[in-house]
Write an enzyme that holds these catalytic residues in place. Structure first.
Site, short mmCIF file in Angstrom:
data_model
loop_
_atom_site.label_atom_id
_atom_site.label_comp_id
_atom_site.label_asym_id
_atom_site.label_seq_id
_atom_site.Cartn_x
_atom_site.Cartn_y
_atom_site.Cartn_z
N TYR A 50 1.00 -1.34 -0.11
CA TYR A 50 0.03 -0.17 -0.41
C TYR A 50 0.84 1.25 0.18
O TYR A 50 2.04 1.43 0.64
CB TYR A 50 -1.00 0.14 2.07
CG TYR A 50 -1.99 -0.88 0.93
CD1 TYR A 50 -3.02 -1.62 0.51
CD2 TYR A 50 -2.59 -1.60 2.38
CE1 TYR A 50 -3.75 -2.10 0.16
CE2 TYR A 50 -3.41 -2.68 2.61
CZ TYR A 50 -4.43 -2.97 1.37
OH TYR A 50 -4.96 -4.17 1.62
N HIS A 57 -12.53 2.64 5.65
CA HIS A 57 -11.39 2.49 5.72
C HIS A 57 -11.06 1.54 6.77
O HIS A 57 -9.58 1.13 6.98
CB HIS A 57 -10.55 2.90 5.07
CG HIS A 57 -10.49 3.38 4.13
ND1 HIS A 57 -10.77 4.83 3.49
CD2 HIS A 57 -10.40 3.03 2.26
CE1 HIS A 57 -10.43 5.05 2.20
NE2 HIS A 57 -10.33 4.03 1.61
N ARG A 109 -5.95 7.02 -8.55
CA ARG A 109 -5.65 5.57 -8.46
C ARG A 109 -5.74 4.83 -8.87
O ARG A 109 -6.92 4.41 -9.61
CB ARG A 109 -5.12 5.70 -6.92
CG ARG A 109 -6.47 4.97 -5.63
CD ARG A 109 -6.71 5.89 -4.69
NE ARG A 109 -5.26 4.22 -4.38
CZ ARG A 109 -6.40 3.55 -3.82
NH1 ARG A 109 -7.50 2.79 -3.52
NH2 ARG A 109 -4.95 2.35 -2.77
N TYR A 117 -6.95 -10.09 3.64
CA TYR A 117 -7.88 -9.06 3.12
C TYR A 117 -8.29 -9.30 2.29
O TYR A 117 -9.89 -8.71 1.88
CB TYR A 117 -7.29 -7.38 4.17
CG TYR A 117 -7.71 -6.61 3.29
CD1 TYR A 117 -9.10 -6.03 4.07
CD2 TYR A 117 -7.77 -5.66 2.08
CE1 TYR A 117 -10.61 -4.96 3.95
CE2 TYR A 117 -8.92 -4.96 1.42
CZ TYR A 117 -9.43 -4.35 2.71
OH TYR A 117 -10.53 -3.29 2.83
N LYS A 118 -7.97 -9.10 1.27
CA LYS A 118 -8.17 -9.57 -0.55
C LYS A 118 -8.74 -10.32 -0.68
O LYS A 118 -9.59 -10.98 -1.71
CB LYS A 118 -7.17 -9.16 -0.88
CG LYS A 118 -6.22 -7.34 -1.18
CD LYS A 118 -5.35 -7.58 -2.83
CE LYS A 118 -4.24 -5.47 -2.13
NZ LYS A 118 -5.74 -5.03 -2.58
C1 HEM Z 1 -13.11 9.77 -1.56
C2 HEM Z 1 -12.83 7.87 -1.62
C3 HEM Z 1 -13.11 6.69 -1.39
C4 HEM Z 1 -13.66 6.30 -1.46
C5 HEM Z 1 -15.11 5.96 -1.63
C6 HEM Z 1 -13.06 5.01 -1.14
C7 HEM Z 1 -13.41 3.32 -0.25
C8 HEM Z 1 -13.21 2.73 -0.51
C9 HEM Z 1 -14.03 1.37 0.88
C10 HEM Z 1 -15.22 1.45 0.56
C11 HEM Z 1 -12.83 0.00 1.46
C12 HEM Z 1 -13.51 -0.70 1.14
C13 HEM Z 1 -12.88 -1.36 2.43
C14 HEM Z 1 -13.77 -2.46 3.26
O1 HEM Z 1 -12.84 -3.51 3.61
O2 HEM Z 1 -14.88 -2.25 3.99
C15 HEM Z 1 -11.72 1.05 0.32
C16 HEM Z 1 -10.51 0.67 0.89
C17 HEM Z 1 -9.18 0.74 0.38
N1 HEM Z 1 -8.82 2.41 0.10
FE1 HEM Z 1 -10.44 3.35 -0.18
N2 HEM Z 1 -11.53 4.96 -1.35
C18 HEM Z 1 -11.20 6.26 -1.75
C19 HEM Z 1 -10.20 6.83 -1.18
C20 HEM Z 1 -8.49 6.01 -1.40
C21 HEM Z 1 -7.66 6.77 -1.55
C22 HEM Z 1 -7.69 7.81 -1.85
C23 HEM Z 1 -6.94 5.76 -1.17
C24 HEM Z 1 -5.49 6.26 -0.82
C25 HEM Z 1 -4.57 5.32 -1.01
C26 HEM Z 1 -7.22 4.69 -0.52
C27 HEM Z 1 -6.79 3.51 -0.06
C28 HEM Z 1 -7.71 2.33 0.40
C29 HEM Z 1 -7.12 1.15 0.06
C30 HEM Z 1 -5.60 1.06 0.56
C31 HEM Z 1 -8.09 -0.16 0.13
C32 HEM Z 1 -7.52 -1.56 0.46
C33 HEM Z 1 -7.91 -2.01 -1.34
C34 HEM Z 1 -7.59 -3.16 -1.20
O3 HEM Z 1 -6.89 -3.73 -0.55
O4 HEM Z 1 -8.14 -3.96 -1.34
N3 HEM Z 1 -8.83 5.09 -0.61
N4 HEM Z 1 -11.61 2.45 0.31
#
Ligand code: HEM
Ligand SMILES: Cc1cc2nc3c(=O)[nH]c(=O)nc-3n(C[C@H](O)[C@H](O)[C@H](O)COP(=O)(O)OP(=O)(O)OC[C@H]3O[C@@H](n4cnc5c(N)ncnc54)[C@H](O)[C@@H]3O)c2cc1C
Ligand code: FES
Lengths: 346, 319
Positions: free
Chosen positions: A37, A193, A223, A316-317
């Site tokens: 990440y 998050h 991103r 997690y994934k």
């Molecule tokens: C404002 C807009 C954003 C929304 C609506 C959003 C929404 C989400 C949601 C719903 C999840 C899944 C969480 C769960 O497991 O329930 C997630 C995961 C994640 N988000 Fe965001 N996010 C946003 C912006 C960002 C930004 C700007 C970053 C920048 C680094 C970020 C980094 C992450 C990461 C690293 C994960 C884990 C994803 C994975 O490993 O598959 N998010 N986000």
């Protein structure tokens, strides 16, 4: 650009596949042989021709089939589309952003004519011809966000900005990787998050939020995020876990190539003008392992990434049950040769 | 760093009060200006002799057809140039540049009721907020303090649009805007927004807190200009540039004059965009912003270029 839309399914018989061109333009998300990440945010600038970054909103050969799948999801579960009343201005902002962008970049398929508040929208692939009054919800068959996102690839969340935070107060989420709008609605950036491991301790979310609070109109950012899916299923929601959770146990060395998919999300964020809200689009691209290994660099690199990714992250994934089988299968395509930097095929 | 700039032409000037002028700005290419959310401002770039003055001005409204914005500018007493330039040098036909709208004073949209409190020039963002609330059928009141009828640049227009939702307080008639009359008996979920002279903002917020209002329900915007101070020099560690900051110049302005493309949005100490890491300071950092936390100030590791200064000889920045 004239697109040919495929007839295919994301459920039951899973006839989804990528054409040769779709494979070439796949947004492969790894620029190195390892993944962790980071605050991987960059300007959402126009990218190379034919790439998914060429235009702000990317429409591709899967458009019609994806919109059909969204309609099926909504029919079974209308709660996948929700919006709190104060988000109505943001909904209209989204109508403008999507219609303008689609009509400008895909004029063969979409057309928008504006005369003050009297708008005329034509969507040829879906056979829609709609006159309406911008700002007047009664003139559309659905509320504005639902109306336009039934016609645009990708999931969408609308975030209200207040009290130095972003709040998920609206969204159309039908193709998500195991999270739920119904659960997250009304939550703020840190709250939704919370389930993500490691990133919080690295300060990723604090910095990302600070950045987004200052996001400027006219300067969108993007991103890439990734996960994996068994069978090309778009709707891997917690609501439907009983339908797809057990798919993860069906991976064998013989069917990896067909069944296991890398799923990449192109996430773009825009500041919306009238509402000061932010729209977060989650555009998912899927590629089967058989398709992926047609690009030797991607095959080598994905083998190494998947083999070495941290356990917490894999857990997690949701990759744990089929990770070893997939890594073993991919090993055949990794001769150990060095890979060039960057995303692109060699 | 400064983002998208839009060339505009002044198409109309109105002497709204003895000290406030209203300007209508249209794109020089005749195109439409982006819609904006109430509470937004733009930074106006003024071509003064030999330098570019950049001041933030709140957007009052946008023409129905999107062809123009209006801003209102108070001529400040001790102007170092900006508001004086707008009043003395700008005529109909003058060309200026503006940035895209930025909103640091947004409405709390889910609020149940909205109390808008303005004093003097502070009416500019409040005017736009009232209009947005009127359009969405929200519950709101406007409390507007002016010196006298002649000073209410916006009184006539506000009356027309908002009727008895507007309460006017005329200083010349000894009418006092008393928060003790306004704050009690408001429904839960009421939000208050105040913009005006610094003293007024402080007093309103203080009374709100004293009346037990949660800080999250009290919103304000200060029209802060970079305060002056003593001159000092600044060295950019990475760029290897050294320049002087005059007493009537902000750190940000001095860097811009030296050709450095430094980050900024509001130029008023509110947005946080111009924060820079401090490498060394042989004096006291004078923090004039509203962004850094008390702990961050005490640590002395960061400074906001747009409003803060050094009381000392040399400041070394990580730029
Ligand atoms: C404002 C807009 C954003 C929304 C609506 C959003 C929404 C989400 C949601 C719903 C999840 C899944 C969480 C769960 O497991 O329930 C997630 C995961 C994640 N988000 Fe965001 N996010 C946003 C912006 C960002 C930004 C700007 C970053 C920048 C680094 C970020 C980094 C992450 C990461 C690293 C994960 C884990 C994803 C994975 O490993 O598959 N998010 N986000
Ligand atoms: C977000 C935002 C929105 C704004 N909206 C508006 C608007 O709609 N209309 C409008 O007229 N102005 C607005 N302003 C203020 C505007 O940007 C300028 O600051 C103002 O016009 C004065 O500019 P100037 O160049 O004439 O004066 P400057 O020379 O930059 O500033 C002089 C002013 O600063 C004061 N001052 C000097 N020293 C100090 C000190 N040490 N401490 C405190 N104050 C000091 C002086 O009394 C004088 O009033 C806004 C500011 C911000 C940050
Ligand atoms: S530019 Fe906004 S705080 Fe300095």
């Amino acid at each position: 650009m004239t697109l040919h839309f495929k007839k295919e399914s994301f459920r039951d018989d899973f006839t989804f596949s990528n054409s040769r061109e779709a494979i070439r333009r796949f947004p492969f998300p790894f620029e190195k042989d390892e993944y962790m990440y980071s605050v991987n945010i960059e300007q959402h600038m126009p990218g190379p021709a034919k790439s998914p970054f060429e235009f702000p909103i990317d429409i591709d050969e899967h458009y019609v089939a994806e919109m059909h799948d969204r309609a099926l999801v909504l029919k079974e579960d209308p709660g996948r589309c929700q919006s709190l009343p104060h988000m109505i201005t943001a909904e209209w902002d989204l109508v403008e952003l999507l219609m303008e962008s689609m009509a400008k970049h895909y004029p063969e398929h979409f057309q928008l004519t504006r005369d003050g508040d009297a708008w005329h929208w034509i969507n040829r692939p879906l056979g829609i011809d709609q006159r309406f009054t911008f700002g007047d919800t009664a003139t559309l068959p659905h509320p504005p966000m639902e109306y336009i996102t039934r016609q645009c690839q990708g999931d969408f969340a609308l975030l209200d900005q207040r009290l130095g935070n972003l709040w998920m107060d609206s969204g159309m989420i039908t193709g998500q990787a195991d999270w739920s709008l119904d659960f997250d609605i009304g939550m703020n950036f840190m709250e939704w998050h919370a389930p993500v491991p490691l990133a919080k301790d690295m300060g990723v979310f604090e910095r990302a939020l600070k950045f987004l609070l200052n996001l400027q109109q006219g300067r969108p950012v993007r991103r890439l995020n990734w996960t994996m899916t068994i069978n090309p299923r778009l709707d891997t929601s917690p609501e439907n876990y009983d339908k797809w959770g057990r798919d993860r146990t069906t991976v064998t060395p013989e069917n990896v190539g067909d069944k296991v998919h890398l799923r990449v999300e192109l996430q773009a964020m825009w500041r919306l003008p009238r509402s000061n809200a932010i729209v977060f689009s989650i555009r998912a691209y899927m590629i089967s392992m058989n398709e992926l290994v047609t690009v030797p660099k991607w095959a080598r690199r994905f083998h190494r990434v998947l083999r070495d990714v941290r356990g917490e992250l894999a857990e997690y994934k949701g990759l744990s049950r089929y990770r070893d089988t997939t890594v073993a299968w991919l090993a055949r395509y990794d001769d150990g040769a060095p890979t060039s930097p960057g995303f692109a095929p060699d | 760093m400064s983002g998208v700039e839009i060339p505009v032409r002044v198409t109309e000037i109105e002497q709204a009060t003895p000290t406030i002028r209203r300007f209508r700005l249209a794109r020089t290419d005749g195109g439409t200006l982006p819609p904006f959310a109430a509470g937004s401002h733009v930074v106006v770039l003024m071509p003064a002799d030999g330098r570019t003055i950049r001041n933030a001005y709140s957007l009052v409204d946008r023409a129905e057809d999107g062809s123009s914005y209006r801003i209102g500018v108070l001529r400040t007493q001790e102007s170092r140039g900006g508001s004086r330039f707008m009043h003395e040098n700008v005529v109909v036909g003058s060309e200026l540049r503006i940035t895209m709208p930025v909103n640091l004073f947004p409405l709390f949209l889910p609020g149940r009721r909205h109390l808008l409190v303005a004093g003097g020039i502070g009416i500019t963002p409040i005017y736009a907020m009232a209009e947005a609330l009127r359009r969405t059928g929200a519950d709101y009141q406007i409390h507007y303090a002016v010196r006298g009828e002649a000073h209410g640049a916006f009184i006539t227009e506000l009356r027309e649009r908002h009727g008895d939702r507007l309460r006017l307080y005329r200083n010349d008639r000894q009418e006092i805007l008393a928060m003790s009359d306004i704050l009690p008996n408001q429904p839960l979920g009421t939000h208050l927004y105040v913009c005006g002279p610094a003293g007024m903002i402080e007093a309103v917020l203080e009374e709100g807190r004293a009346a037990g209002w949660p800080a999250e329900n009290l919103h304000s915007e200060r029209f802060q200009a970079p305060p002056s101070g003593n001159p000092f020099s600044v060295r950019l560690a990475r760029a290897g540039i050294t320049c002087e900051v005059r007493c009537d110049q902000s750190l940000l302005e001095a860097l811009e004059a030296a050709g450095v493309d430094a980050p900024f949005l509001c130029r008023g100490g509110a947005c946080g965009q111009c924060a820079v890491d401090v490498c060394e300071a042989d004096g006291e950092l004078i923090h004039n912003d509203h962004y850094l936390t008390p702990a961050e100030r005490a640590a002395g590791k960061k400074i906001m270029l747009c409003v803060s200064r050094l009381a000392g000889r040399e400041l070394v920045l990580d730029l």
